[in-house]
Design a protein around this motif. Structure first.
Motif, PDB file in Angstrom:
ATOM      1  N   TYR A   1       1.915   9.135   9.229  1.00  0.00           N
ATOM      2  CA  TYR A   1       2.246   8.812   7.853  1.00  0.00           C
ATOM      3  C   TYR A   1       0.983   8.406   7.115  1.00  0.00           C
ATOM      4  O   TYR A   1       0.092   7.780   7.693  1.00  0.00           O
ATOM      5  N   GLY A   2       0.916   8.742   5.823  1.00  0.00           N
ATOM      6  CA  GLY A   2      -0.167   8.250   4.999  1.00  0.00           C
ATOM      7  C   GLY A   2       0.059   6.790   4.656  1.00  0.00           C
ATOM      8  O   GLY A   2       1.205   6.319   4.594  1.00  0.00           O
ATOM      9  N   TYR A   3      -1.034   6.058   4.430  1.00  0.00           N
ATOM     10  CA  TYR A   3      -0.932   4.624   4.144  1.00  0.00           C
ATOM     11  C   TYR A   3      -2.214   4.176   3.460  1.00  0.00           C
ATOM     12  O   TYR A   3      -3.244   4.855   3.525  1.00  0.00           O
TER      13      TYR A   3
ATOM     14  N   TYR B   1       4.678   0.630  13.182  1.00  0.00           N
ATOM     15  CA  TYR B   1       3.647   1.583  12.781  1.00  0.00           C
ATOM     16  C   TYR B   1       2.269   1.062  13.202  1.00  0.00           C
ATOM     17  O   TYR B   1       2.049  -0.144  13.242  1.00  0.00           O
TER      18      TYR B   1
ATOM     19  N   MET C   1       2.823   6.389   2.101  1.00  0.00           N
ATOM     20  CA  MET C   1       4.083   5.870   2.628  1.00  0.00           C
ATOM     21  C   MET C   1       4.311   4.475   2.073  1.00  0.00           C
ATOM     22  O   MET C   1       3.390   3.679   1.956  1.00  0.00           O
TER      23      MET C   1
ATOM     24  N   ASP D   1      -2.438   7.530  -0.718  1.00  0.00           N
ATOM     25  CA  ASP D   1      -2.615   7.217   0.707  1.00  0.00           C
ATOM     26  C   ASP D   1      -3.998   7.691   1.153  1.00  0.00           C
ATOM     27  O   ASP D   1      -4.361   8.846   0.931  1.00  0.00           O
TER      28      ASP D   1
ATOM     29  N   TRP E   1       2.859  15.529  10.541  1.00  0.00           N
ATOM     30  CA  TRP E   1       3.198  14.709   9.386  1.00  0.00           C
ATOM     31  C   TRP E   1       4.711  14.577   9.226  1.00  0.00           C
ATOM     32  O   TRP E   1       5.445  15.538   9.389  1.00  0.00           O
ATOM     33  N   SER E   2       5.145  13.368   8.893  1.00  0.00           N
ATOM     34  CA  SER E   2       6.548  13.172   8.545  1.00  0.00           C
ATOM     35  C   SER E   2       6.823  13.849   7.210  1.00  0.00           C
ATOM     36  O   SER E   2       5.907  14.089   6.409  1.00  0.00           O
TER      37      SER E   2
ATOM     38  N   GLU F   1       4.944  13.416   3.620  1.00  0.00           N
ATOM     39  CA  GLU F   1       3.676  12.715   3.838  1.00  0.00           C
ATOM     40  C   GLU F   1       2.503  13.700   3.846  1.00  0.00           C
ATOM     41  O   GLU F   1       2.668  14.853   4.242  1.00  0.00           O
ATOM     42  N   PRO F   2       1.310  13.241   3.437  1.00  0.00           N
ATOM     43  CA  PRO F   2       1.013  11.927   2.842  1.00  0.00           C
ATOM     44  C   PRO F   2       1.374  11.897   1.371  1.00  0.00           C
ATOM     45  O   PRO F   2       1.568  12.950   0.757  1.00  0.00           O
ATOM     46  N   GLN F   3       1.436  10.694   0.806  1.00  0.00           N
ATOM     47  CA  GLN F   3       1.769  10.544  -0.600  1.00  0.00           C
ATOM     48  C   GLN F   3       0.508  10.251  -1.415  1.00  0.00           C
ATOM     49  O   GLN F   3      -0.549   9.926  -0.878  1.00  0.00           O
TER      50      GLN F   3
END
Length: 238
Positions: free
Chosen positions: A141-143, A95, A1, A130, A121-122, A125-127
């Motif tokens: 969300y991935g981060y 977040y 994200m 992440d 998951w949104s 996501e995840p990207q």
């Protein structure tokens, strides 16, 4: 994200008291200590038997784990779908880091369980890249674990058994355990503790009374006993 940040100092800094006769560098050091330790946090709030606390400072995920531990808590691992939905009102802004991290190609909670159902998951996501997880409103969300973000701590709620008057007792929800006189040598509190979801019981001496599934006439008989005691588990977060 990907998230865009704007420099700001939250209202947490308003709680800091600067003692007079300190140098500028001392005051700066005090401010930095306050921010990095995450002391300016919201109060604990409770969902069932778990206490939660959201930070008001941003740190990387490794630091978030340590700061939760310093508060006698852990970086939270979401238990199930019901808890995930119950958390939504408390993480509506902004977040927050939770404990899930990427292990090879799979995200796992710190307790070893796989994370997470696709419905959590949104979209999108995840990207790529992440390796940690954030919770925000009704989605995760991935981060990047290395980037600063707020975080969500949790711990098991403290509780005590409180004696209540029978006229104030919550009869329809009475759990009770109804084991045996003296509960095989254990107290009624211990017996109830061993039964998931048991937050109420009644006892006569050390006989644990199971009323939940009994007929109304039996409840009336128990009410009339002069030595009956009704207890309720009262949770709290320090």
């Amino acid at each position: 994200m990907r998230i865009s940040f704007h420099l700001n100092i939250d209202s947490c800094s308003k709680r800091m008291v600067i003692i007079t006769k300190t140098t500028t560098m001392e005051r700066i050091g005090c401010f930095l200590l306050l921010i990095t330790t995450g002391l300016c946090s919201k109060e604990w709030y409770r969902i069932n038997s778990t206490c939660f606390q959201t930070s008001q400072t941003k740190v990387d995920q490794i630091t978030a784990v340590k700061l939760c531990q310093e508060r006698g808590a852990i970086l939270h691992s979401i238990k199930n779908d019901a808890e995930f939905k119950a958390l939504a009102p408390f993480v509506s802004e902004p977040y927050y880091f939770v404990s899930a991290k990427k292990n090879l190609s799979v995200f796992k909670w710190s307790d070893g369980r796989n994370c997470c159902p696709p419905s959590w998951w949104s979209s999108g996501e995840p990207q790529e890249g992440d390796n940690c997880v954030l919770i925000y409103q009704n989605y995760i969300y991935g981060y990047s674990c290395a980037k600063p973000m707020y975080f969500l701590c949790s711990k098991t709620a403290d509780y005590k058994w409180t004696l209540v008057k029978w006229e104030n007792y919550n009869w329809p929800d009475l759990c009770g355990v109804g084991i045996m006189p003296n509960a095989d040598g254990r107290s009624c509190e211990e017996v109830c503790d061993s039964h998931p979801g048991c937050d109420q019981f009644a006892k006569i001496s050390n006989l644990c009374i199971n009323i939940r599934n009994d007929a109304p006439i039996d409840k009336c008989i128990v009410r009339m006993r002069p030595n009956v005691e009704f207890y309720e588990r009262i949770f709290g977060c320090e």
